[in-house]
Design an enzyme around this catalytic site. Structure first.
Site, mmCIF file in Angstrom:
data_model
loop_
_atom_site.group_PDB
_atom_site.id
_atom_site.type_symbol
_atom_site.label_atom_id
_atom_site.label_comp_id
_atom_site.label_asym_id
_atom_site.label_seq_id
_atom_site.Cartn_x
_atom_site.Cartn_y
_atom_site.Cartn_z
ATOM 1 C CE LYS A 1 -3.784 -0.412 2.498
ATOM 2 N NZ LYS A 1 -4.414 -0.572 3.822
ATOM 3 N NE ARG B 1 -5.190 3.679 3.842
ATOM 4 C CZ ARG B 1 -5.210 3.935 2.541
ATOM 5 N NH1 ARG B 1 -4.554 4.988 2.058
ATOM 6 N NH2 ARG B 1 -5.851 3.136 1.724
ATOM 7 N N GLY C 1 -8.551 -7.284 4.027
ATOM 8 C CA GLY C 1 -9.454 -7.445 5.157
ATOM 9 C C GLY C 1 -8.844 -8.113 6.375
ATOM 10 C CG MET D 1 -3.192 -7.197 9.197
ATOM 11 S SD MET D 1 -1.489 -6.955 8.863
ATOM 12 C CE MET D 1 -1.554 -6.427 7.199
ATOM 13 N NE ARG E 1 -5.483 -4.759 -3.699
ATOM 14 C CZ ARG E 1 -6.112 -4.691 -2.538
ATOM 15 N NH1 ARG E 1 -5.447 -4.412 -1.454
ATOM 16 N NH2 ARG E 1 -7.392 -4.908 -2.461
ATOM 17 C CG HIS F 1 -14.732 -9.457 4.229
ATOM 18 N ND1 HIS F 1 -15.079 -10.749 4.545
ATOM 19 C CD2 HIS F 1 -13.484 -9.264 4.727
ATOM 20 C CE1 HIS F 1 -14.088 -11.296 5.225
ATOM 21 N NE2 HIS F 1 -13.115 -10.427 5.359
ATOM 22 C CB SER G 1 14.032 -41.155 -10.653
ATOM 23 O OG SER G 1 12.788 -40.533 -10.469
ATOM 24 C CB CYS H 1 9.396 -40.024 -9.693
ATOM 25 S SG CYS H 1 10.297 -40.936 -8.445
ATOM 26 C CE1 TYR I 1 11.443 -38.116 -14.878
ATOM 27 C CE2 TYR I 1 13.494 -38.243 -16.127
ATOM 28 C CZ TYR I 1 12.600 -38.796 -15.223
ATOM 29 O OH TYR I 1 12.849 -40.003 -14.654
#
Ligand code: ADP
Ligand code: MG
Ligand code: MG
Length: 910
Positions: A29, A98, A107, A109, A342, A458, A793, A861, A881
């Site tokens: 903020k 704030r 919502g 804090m 934001r 909210h 693996s 895996c 992979y």
């Protein structure tokens, strides 16, 4: 949390001094308020107290000494700039205090508005504004918010009083209250404060400010904030910044108001702005869903000039942030003020659609678009939807706030939701409106339904943030939480009855509606054309967006994605979902059902001929399994793991068998010889710690013929496929190796059999033999192990168990809740790979394995192979992979693409 504040560290930043890059220090903020100030947008002036100061306060229980001085200086600069003094008797400056953490926690804090009002300055405010009603309304709001958030007085005490006064005055909303009534209310509220705290409401403006600041710091550690962070995997040690911002007033009459808007629709991703506006209101009134809001179109009619400016600013912000922006604004007597922006949270579907829209508008590149969507969001889009053809009873239609198809028993409060969900029931939380105390219930519920509030209420914001289905503002529903019923258009539904809500359409249905696969799943399994058939334009747009981004991920990624599948059916499914092979075929499932007796016979065999007979019966069955699997996976690598679990898992339960034998003996019925032998075997095989016992390669070395039979079956199956013109690419994997000697020994047997079968069949097969790395010793001695292994693996489930010394089945229930709460980790290491510990072992093994055998193939895996965060780690660790359950394959493909683009090495030593 440890923070030694450096001498003279800057703990306070004017809005004019910061920018958006400073979210660590200024919170989201604060950083964005600074950014808007820098852009020259109309932001009320103010300053931000850093997260560093907060961490210090939370750590030591008091602010750093220099903070008071720095706040004084910033406050004086603010006062001088505006030519007004905080809480002055004439024309007072008021401020908001704030909260604002690095990561937005909507919502969760606290914020206190109108700080600086007291019995004197309220009169100055009335005079300066020439509006008594406004001044007293602001004062009662201050005492109410301050009482609730700073002094911990239950909010009902204030609300009940407010309701009583409204009733007495015959007012339906708070705006209708007269100045005198509001003044009376202030007296009542002050009484509530002294009654509850034994102290008068503080009149000193600076004391108000300091107390509010500490309350904001403290709100970082409220239960709901901690629960939220745990869910969202936000570390507990970031702390929050505090923003002190000069007040502007939306409650100054009909030409004032407050609103929230988005530059695109955060629920659907539809192009075009979206917003809610409330006339003559302050701050939280919009979010609280107290009065119903106006649309931006209505706002345009009401105040064309402010609306036009807001529209210009929205475009400016979207251009600047190149993304959907979420904006809070207030109009004070016709003058527009920006209070927050934001990059907005959005639903999964909106994320995909907006990302591709921005590409088409040439605002972002395709690579950037890929970084704007997540595997988690893709997984959400794969959830089923209601079957459009099923018979249905529509009860009402309201706002589609967060998509999904949710069915559950209706409950009217958070505690009941939590309790019933704990019993394994599906619940729908139905509330008039939600507030932060409902968080646990919202998490426990499959969906949330409210009768008040808009898409920015909210309920909507929080549900969207956590991917819960939500329908809100269903005004036709009368929620009677006390009687535990809801009434809607003549139908009454009591607690416990089933309801279905569709968060994509806003529809609410009686009973349970059946669900069908989402079009995204149809697309993933059967392709674009099949998915586009018969769906509406929005769904089609979404499917196309998913297709584009997933294909881009496939082009971008370095990691291959395989699937864990044990049979041909799963393998086929995985293949259609884009798997490039099987990374793990577990053979233990092939010994269940009818075949259990054969394994039993093998275990009970008293001499080699009996054992060989049992194995000989298993061989053709196994071979048939593998032929099927290799047929389904023709042309793609298929890793088959030799038997891993301890043998007693295939035998009857020890206690049950013992009781059976004992009862038979006692009643003199005579014990069957089989049972007695079985019991003896069970006792012989019993282990105190099966996870660390006779399993994996140890079985192969101790049970003669077992691995040999499996290897023969695999090789014969491959030979059969090759002779039939197929392209079998099988790889044989030995589990739980800790020493290269184990592998040497077992390979002597395996290599011989593979050679025999090839010679007998007259085919030349290439069958790599490799091992799992799932013990720390294997990772640490990988250089030696690679001498004998053609591939590794990483079995990250077992590697996590053995690295941490956690027995997963035992600790998850018994320990993890406490560990998460205490912040030992922010996410279970079984869910998301522990980069520092398990990850370090993996990197060691990767490096050492390649030293010995540069081309060694490396895969993963464990279940982490499908976890977004872990996929990123594996990308950086340099494995070839990942392999995960078939349903996670698209998620892994997307995340592997993202991993190649985003630099998120933080959180590990990499
Ligand atoms: P949250 O993070 O819960 O949105 P905010 O700090 O943004 O909390 O503030 C709550 C509400 O109060 C918001 O609607 C915000 O726009 C409003 N608000 C905050 N500061 C001011 C201010 N200085 N003047 C007017 N309204 C404010
Ligand atoms: Mg806000
Ligand atoms: Mg294992």
């Amino acid at each position: 949390m440890t923070t030694a504040i450096r001498e003279r560290a800057q703990l306070v930043y004017d809005f004019a001094d910061g920018d958006r890059s400073q979210t660590d220090l200024l919170g989201g903020k604060g950083a964005n308020l600074a950014e808007m100030t820098r852009l020259g947008l109309p932001v009320p002036p103010g300053f931000t107290i850093t997260t560093e100061a907060c961490r210090h306060y939370l750590d030591r229980g008091e602010e750093p000494q220099s903070l008071r001085v720095q706040v004084t200086m910033a406050l004086r600069r603010l006062e001088d700039g505006l030519g007004r003094r905080l809480g002055d008797i004439q024309d007072p400056l008021l401020v908001s205090v704030r909260s604002g953490a690095k990561v937005s926690m909507p919502g969760m804090m606290e914020t206190v508005l109108n700080v600086g009002l007291n019995d004197y300055s309220v009169k100055g405010l009335a005079e300066a504004a020439k509006d008594e009603r406004f001044a007293w309304d602001s004062y009662r709001r201050l005492i109410q918010m301050f009482g609730r958030t700073v002094l911990d007085i239950p909010s009902e005490r204030f609300e009940d009083r407010l309701d009583a006064v409204k009733t007495r005055e015959g007012a339906t909303t708070d705006v209708e209250l007269s100045p005198a009534a509001l003044q009376g209310l202030v007296e009542d509220f002050k009484d509530i404060v002294s009654d509850a705290t034994g102290r008068d409401f503080p009149q000193d403006p600076r004391e108000q400010l300091d107390m509010a600041m500490r309350a904001v710091f403290d709100s970082w550690n409220t239960d709901r904030a901690r629960i939220y962070r745990r869910r969202e995997r936000i570390p507990h040690d970031l702390g929050t910044a505090v923003n002190i911002c000069a007040m502007v007033f939306g409650n100054m009459g009909e030409d004032s108001g407050t609103g929230v808007c988005f530059t695109r629709d955060p629920a659907t991703g539809k192009q075009g702005v979206y917003g809610d506006y409330l006339v003559n209101a302050q701050g939280e009134d919009v979010v609280a869903g107290i009065r119903n809001t106006l649309s931006l179109e209505d706002f345009a009619r009401l105040d064309p000039a402010s609306h036009a400016e807001l529209t210009r600013i929205m475009r400016r912000l979207e251009t600047h942030y190149r993304d959907l922006c979420d904006i809070e604004f207030t109009v004070e007597r016709g003058k527009l003020w920006m209070l927050q922006t934001r990059v907005g949270k959005r639903t999964a579907g909106a994320a995909f659609r907006i990302a591709t829209q921005l590409v088409d508008e040439q605002v972002i590149t395709r690579d950037e678009a890929l970084t704007r969507v997540t595997g988690h969001q893709l997984a959400q889009l794969m959830f089923p939807q209601f079957d459009a053809d099923a018979p249905r009873t529509l009860l009402t239609k309201a706002m589609a706030a967060s998509p999904g198809a949710a069915v559950g028993e209706v409950v009217f409060d958070s505690a009941t939701a939590v309790a019933r969900a704990a019993e394994g029931r599906r619940v729908l939380l139905v509330r008039r409106e939600t507030n932060p105390d409902d968080l646990e219930g919202m998490i426990a519920a499959t969906g949330v339904l409210t009768s008040r509030g808009g898409k920015t209420s909210h309920a909507a914001v929080v549900a969207r943030g956590m991917g819960r289905t939500c329908v809100c503002g269903a005004e036709e529903i009368d929620v009677d939480a006390e009687a535990k019923v809801l009434r809607v258009n003549g139908t009454t539904i009591a607690e416990g009855e089933l309801l279905s809500i569709d968060g994509s359409t806003g529809e609410v249905f009686a009973g349970e509606l059946p669900v069908v696969p989402s079009p995204v799943v149809t697309y993933l399994e059967r392709g674009l054309d099949a998915a586009l058939e018969g769906v509406d334009e929005e769904a089609a747009d979404l499917v196309r967006a998913v297709d584009r981004l997933l294909r881009h991920a496939d082009r971008t990624r370095r990691l291959a994605v395989r699937a864990n599948a044990d049979n041909a059916e799963d393998a086929t499914r995985a293949r259609s979902l884009g798997a490039q092979g099987i990374g793990l075929c577990r053979t233990e499932h092939m010994f269940l059902g009818d075949r259990r007796v054969l394994i039993e016979r093998l275990i009970l065999a008293e001499d080699p001929p009996a054992r060989d007979a049992a194995l000989a019966e298993l061989l053709p069955l196994q071979r048939a399994d593998f032929v099927e699997l290799l047929t389904a996976m023709d042309g793609l690598p298929t890793t088959i793991r030799l038997l891993d679990p301890p043998l007693h898992e295939f035998l009857p339960d020890r206690t049950e068998l013992a009781v059976k034998v004992a009862v038979a003996k006692a009643t003199g019925d005579g014990v069957s010889a089989d049972d007695e032998r079985l019991l003896a075997a069970v006792e012989r095989l019993h282990e105190a710690n099966p996870m660390l016992g006779r399993r994996g390669v140890r079985l192969g070395l101790l049970v003669p013929g077992l691995y040999g039979m499996q290897v023969r079956a695999i090789t014969e199956a491959a030979a059969e496929r090759a002779l039939a013109g197929g392209d079998p690419r099988v790889e044989i994997m030995v589990p739980l190796v800790g020493s290269v000697m184990e592998l040497h020994l077992i390979r002597d047997e395996i290599d011989g059999i593979v050679a025999d079968v090839q010679a007998a069949a007259g085919v030349d097969l290439d069958i790599p033999i490799g091992t799992m790395i799932e013990l720390p010793r294997a990772a640490l001695t990988a250089r030696r192990i690679a001498e004998s292994a053609e591939f590794f693996s990483f079995g990250t489930n077992d590697l996590t168990q053995t690295t941490w010394g956690f027995s997963r089945d035992d600790v998850e229930a018994a320990i993890f809740a406490a560990y998460l709460e205490k912040g030992v980790f922010t996410v279970s290491p079984f869910e998301s790979l522990d980069r520092d510990g398990v990850g370090a072992l993996i990197r060691t093994a990767v490096e050492k394995g390649r030293e010995t055998r540069p081309g060694i193939k490396l895969g993963v895996c464990g279940e982490h192979g499908g976890d977004p965060d872990s996929v990123h780690f594996f990308h950086y660790a340099g494995v070839d992979y990942v392999s995960c359950s078939p349903f996670r394959v698209p998620v892994a493909r997307l995340e592997a693409g993202r991993a190649a683009l985003v630099d998120d090495t933080v959180g590990g030593e990499l």
